[in-house]
Scaffold this motif. Sequence first.
Motif, PDB file in Angstrom:
ATOM      1  N   ALA A 120      -3.669  88.356 -62.153  1.00 46.62           N
ATOM      2  CA  ALA A 120      -4.040  87.186 -61.357  1.00 46.62           C
ATOM      3  C   ALA A 120      -3.123  86.968 -60.161  1.00 46.62           C
ATOM      4  O   ALA A 120      -3.575  86.548 -59.093  1.00 46.62           O
ATOM      5  N   TYR A 121      -1.843  87.258 -60.325  1.00 45.64           N
ATOM      6  CA  TYR A 121      -0.885  86.991 -59.242  1.00 45.64           C
ATOM      7  C   TYR A 121      -0.931  88.045 -58.142  1.00 45.64           C
ATOM      8  O   TYR A 121      -0.470  87.797 -57.020  1.00 45.64           O
ATOM      9  N   ALA A 122      -1.469  89.216 -58.448  1.00 43.92           N
ATOM     10  CA  ALA A 122      -1.390  90.334 -57.507  1.00 43.92           C
ATOM     11  C   ALA A 122      -2.539  90.319 -56.500  1.00 43.92           C
ATOM     12  O   ALA A 122      -3.303  91.287 -56.398  1.00 43.92           O
ATOM     13  N   ASP A 123      -2.641  89.233 -55.747  1.00 44.04           N
ATOM     14  CA  ASP A 123      -3.653  89.193 -54.698  1.00 44.04           C
ATOM     15  C   ASP A 123      -3.117  89.894 -53.444  1.00 44.04           C
ATOM     16  O   ASP A 123      -1.997  90.420 -53.445  1.00 44.04           O
ATOM     17  N   GLU A 124      -3.896  89.904 -52.400  1.00 40.74           N
ATOM     18  CA  GLU A 124      -3.495  90.615 -51.189  1.00 40.74           C
ATOM     19  C   GLU A 124      -2.184  90.071 -50.622  1.00 40.74           C
ATOM     20  O   GLU A 124      -1.305  90.839 -50.224  1.00 40.74           O
ATOM     21  N   ALA A 125      -2.056  88.749 -50.594  1.00 41.57           N
ATOM     22  CA  ALA A 125      -0.851  88.134 -50.034  1.00 41.57           C
ATOM     23  C   ALA A 125       0.392  88.574 -50.794  1.00 41.57           C
ATOM     24  O   ALA A 125       1.429  88.893 -50.193  1.00 41.57           O
ATOM     25  N   TYR A 126       0.296  88.612 -52.111  1.00 33.51           N
ATOM     26  CA  TYR A 126       1.435  89.033 -52.942  1.00 33.51           C
ATOM     27  C   TYR A 126       1.796  90.492 -52.667  1.00 33.51           C
ATOM     28  O   TYR A 126       2.976  90.838 -52.494  1.00 33.51           O
ATOM     29  N   LEU A 127       0.791  91.354 -52.621  1.00 32.77           N
ATOM     30  CA  LEU A 127       1.049  92.783 -52.428  1.00 32.77           C
ATOM     31  C   LEU A 127       1.651  93.057 -51.050  1.00 32.77           C
ATOM     32  O   LEU A 127       2.573  93.868 -50.918  1.00 32.77           O
ATOM     33  N   TYR A 128       1.150  92.395 -50.024  1.00 31.15           N
ATOM     34  CA  TYR A 128       1.734  92.570 -48.694  1.00 31.15           C
ATOM     35  C   TYR A 128       3.187  92.098 -48.678  1.00 31.15           C
ATOM     36  O   TYR A 128       4.063  92.762 -48.115  1.00 31.15           O
ATOM     37  N   THR A 129       3.437  90.974 -49.314  1.00 30.49           N
ATOM     38  CA  THR A 129       4.791  90.419 -49.298  1.00 30.49           C
ATOM     39  C   THR A 129       5.769  91.285 -50.064  1.00 30.49           C
ATOM     40  O   THR A 129       6.901  91.503 -49.619  1.00 30.49           O
ATOM     41  N   ILE A 130       5.350  91.808 -51.213  1.00 32.38           N
ATOM     42  CA  ILE A 130       6.278  92.622 -51.994  1.00 32.38           C
ATOM     43  C   ILE A 130       6.551  93.960 -51.312  1.00 32.38           C
ATOM     44  O   ILE A 130       7.593  94.581 -51.536  1.00 32.38           O
ATOM     45  N   LEU A 131       5.636  94.401 -50.476  1.00 33.41           N
ATOM     46  CA  LEU A 131       5.881  95.619 -49.701  1.00 33.41           C
ATOM     47  C   LEU A 131       6.853  95.343 -48.553  1.00 33.41           C
ATOM     48  O   LEU A 131       7.726  96.171 -48.264  1.00 33.41           O
ATOM     49  N   TYR A 132       6.690  94.193 -47.921  1.00 33.45           N
ATOM     50  CA  TYR A 132       7.528  93.881 -46.757  1.00 33.45           C
ATOM     51  C   TYR A 132       8.882  93.290 -47.162  1.00 33.45           C
ATOM     52  O   TYR A 132       9.932  93.690 -46.644  1.00 33.45           O
ATOM     53  N   ALA A 133       8.865  92.332 -48.085  1.00 34.85           N
ATOM     54  CA  ALA A 133      10.099  91.650 -48.500  1.00 34.85           C
ATOM     55  C   ALA A 133      10.065  91.451 -50.016  1.00 34.85           C
ATOM     56  O   ALA A 133       9.728  90.356 -50.492  1.00 34.85           O
ATOM     57  N   PRO A 134      10.352  92.489 -50.780  1.00 35.69           N
ATOM     58  CA  PRO A 134      10.222  92.431 -52.244  1.00 35.69           C
ATOM     59  C   PRO A 134      10.919  91.241 -52.894  1.00 35.69           C
ATOM     60  O   PRO A 134      10.370  90.600 -53.789  1.00 35.69           O
ATOM     61  N   HIS A 135      12.134  90.915 -52.426  1.00 33.30           N
ATOM     62  CA  HIS A 135      12.910  89.847 -53.066  1.00 33.30           C
ATOM     63  C   HIS A 135      12.304  88.458 -52.841  1.00 33.30           C
ATOM     64  O   HIS A 135      12.643  87.514 -53.550  1.00 33.30           O
ATOM     65  N   ALA A 136      11.387  88.358 -51.888  1.00 37.09           N
ATOM     66  CA  ALA A 136      10.758  87.061 -51.623  1.00 37.09           C
ATOM     67  C   ALA A 136       9.831  86.638 -52.756  1.00 37.09           C
ATOM     68  O   ALA A 136       9.630  85.450 -52.996  1.00 37.09           O
ATOM     69  N   VAL A 137       9.250  87.610 -53.463  1.00 40.66           N
ATOM     70  CA  VAL A 137       8.336  87.285 -54.568  1.00 40.66           C
ATOM     71  C   VAL A 137       8.822  87.801 -55.915  1.00 40.66           C
ATOM     72  O   VAL A 137       8.313  87.419 -56.958  1.00 40.66           O
ATOM     73  N   ALA A 138       9.811  88.693 -55.910  1.00 39.19           N
ATOM     74  CA  ALA A 138      10.356  89.246 -57.155  1.00 39.19           C
ATOM     75  C   ALA A 138      11.876  89.305 -57.051  1.00 39.19           C
ATOM     76  O   ALA A 138      12.461  90.380 -56.846  1.00 39.19           O
ATOM     77  N   PRO A 139      12.531  88.162 -57.191  1.00 34.96           N
ATOM     78  CA  PRO A 139      13.995  88.121 -57.096  1.00 34.96           C
ATOM     79  C   PRO A 139      14.647  89.079 -58.097  1.00 34.96           C
ATOM     80  O   PRO A 139      14.255  89.137 -59.255  1.00 34.96           O
ATOM     81  N   GLY A 140      15.637  89.826 -57.613  1.00 34.19           N
ATOM     82  CA  GLY A 140      16.346  90.755 -58.484  1.00 34.19           C
ATOM     83  C   GLY A 140      15.693  92.117 -58.611  1.00 34.19           C
ATOM     84  O   GLY A 140      16.231  93.005 -59.278  1.00 34.19           O
ATOM     85  N   THR A 141      14.533  92.301 -57.976  1.00 39.70           N
ATOM     86  CA  THR A 141      13.868  93.601 -58.069  1.00 39.70           C
ATOM     87  C   THR A 141      14.679  94.683 -57.373  1.00 39.70           C
ATOM     88  O   THR A 141      15.434  94.422 -56.429  1.00 39.70           O
ATOM     89  N   ASN A 142      14.524  95.922 -57.857  1.00 35.40           N
ATOM     90  CA  ASN A 142      15.187  97.052 -57.201  1.00 35.40           C
ATOM     91  C   ASN A 142      14.218  97.823 -56.309  1.00 35.40           C
ATOM     92  O   ASN A 142      14.517  98.922 -55.847  1.00 35.40           O
ATOM     93  N   MET A 143      13.076  97.219 -56.047  1.00 36.09           N
ATOM     94  CA  MET A 143      12.099  97.859 -55.161  1.00 36.09           C
ATOM     95  C   MET A 143      12.578  97.780 -53.716  1.00 36.09           C
ATOM     96  O   MET A 143      12.983  96.708 -53.244  1.00 36.09           O
ATOM     97  N   PRO A 144      12.534  98.888 -52.991  1.00 37.76           N
ATOM     98  CA  PRO A 144      12.954  98.859 -51.583  1.00 37.76           C
ATOM     99  C   PRO A 144      11.888  98.231 -50.701  1.00 37.76           C
ATOM    100  O   PRO A 144      10.711  98.126 -51.085  1.00 37.76           O
ATOM    101  N   SER A 145      12.295  97.810 -49.524  1.00 41.15           N
ATOM    102  CA  SER A 145      11.353  97.240 -48.564  1.00 41.15           C
ATOM    103  C   SER A 145      10.645  98.357 -47.807  1.00 41.15           C
ATOM    104  O   SER A 145      11.264  99.347 -47.412  1.00 41.15           O
ATOM    105  N   TYR A 146       9.349  98.188 -47.624  1.00 40.28           N
ATOM    106  CA  TYR A 146       8.561  99.122 -46.818  1.00 40.28           C
ATOM    107  C   TYR A 146       8.150  98.420 -45.531  1.00 40.28           C
ATOM    108  O   TYR A 146       6.985  98.442 -45.118  1.00 40.28           O
TER     109      TYR A 146
END
Length: 217
Positions: A120-146
């Motif tokens: 439910a949370y993984a809409d377009e806005a979430y996916l774009y944000t986690i690609l651009y600024a991962p920590h903005a929606v997933a604090p503490g993540t080790n995913m790099p910014s794309y």
Amino acid sequence: MKNGLALFFGAFAVLALSTGAVLYSAHKQLGSLTQYKDPVEETLYPAPLTGLADQGRAVYQDLGCVSCHTQQVRRDGFGGDTTRQWGTRQSVARDYIREKTVFLGSSRIGPDLRNVAARAYADEAYLYTILYAPHAVAPGTNMPSYDFLFDVHPIRPGQASPHALKLTGKAAPAPGYEVVPTHRARALVAYLRSLNDAYEYPEAKPFVADAKKEEGK
């Protein structure tokens, strides 16, 4: 050493035959799989990727997303994938028959993505944000910014992009600027939004032992 050549060819023949038998049995079991036709809807599953989502598959491959994310949901008893809500059922071979490249993966540095579109949370806005600024929606993540998948440019008077990301806090661009996904970003998100194995094939249903047979043992 007189029989050395014979031993070599004998070992080679055994290895070749055993390898051939394994490949043949796998092909016989999986290579003949076809789309499943729903008896009520008369719709074929799974459907092939088309258009923008198919282009996104190539972006996913190019970025090496498979290095950190799997696309295979293990059945109950072999991991907590369904408990994590990574899927409602186990993945089966038929799920992958229409794919040009299968991204099973072997490392889960990040979550499994096989059914990310069903979350439910993984809409377009979430996916774009986690690609651009991962920590903005997933604090503490080790995913790099794309962030290279996005354009940051001044907002033209009266011509703000309708596709611009709605970012706040540290992730927000400087005043007067906007962050807009490029074609590659839009394709990748379209691909991620296509990942949803919602249809339950007969072979995906959990095995239930026959009680009568169990009693007769």
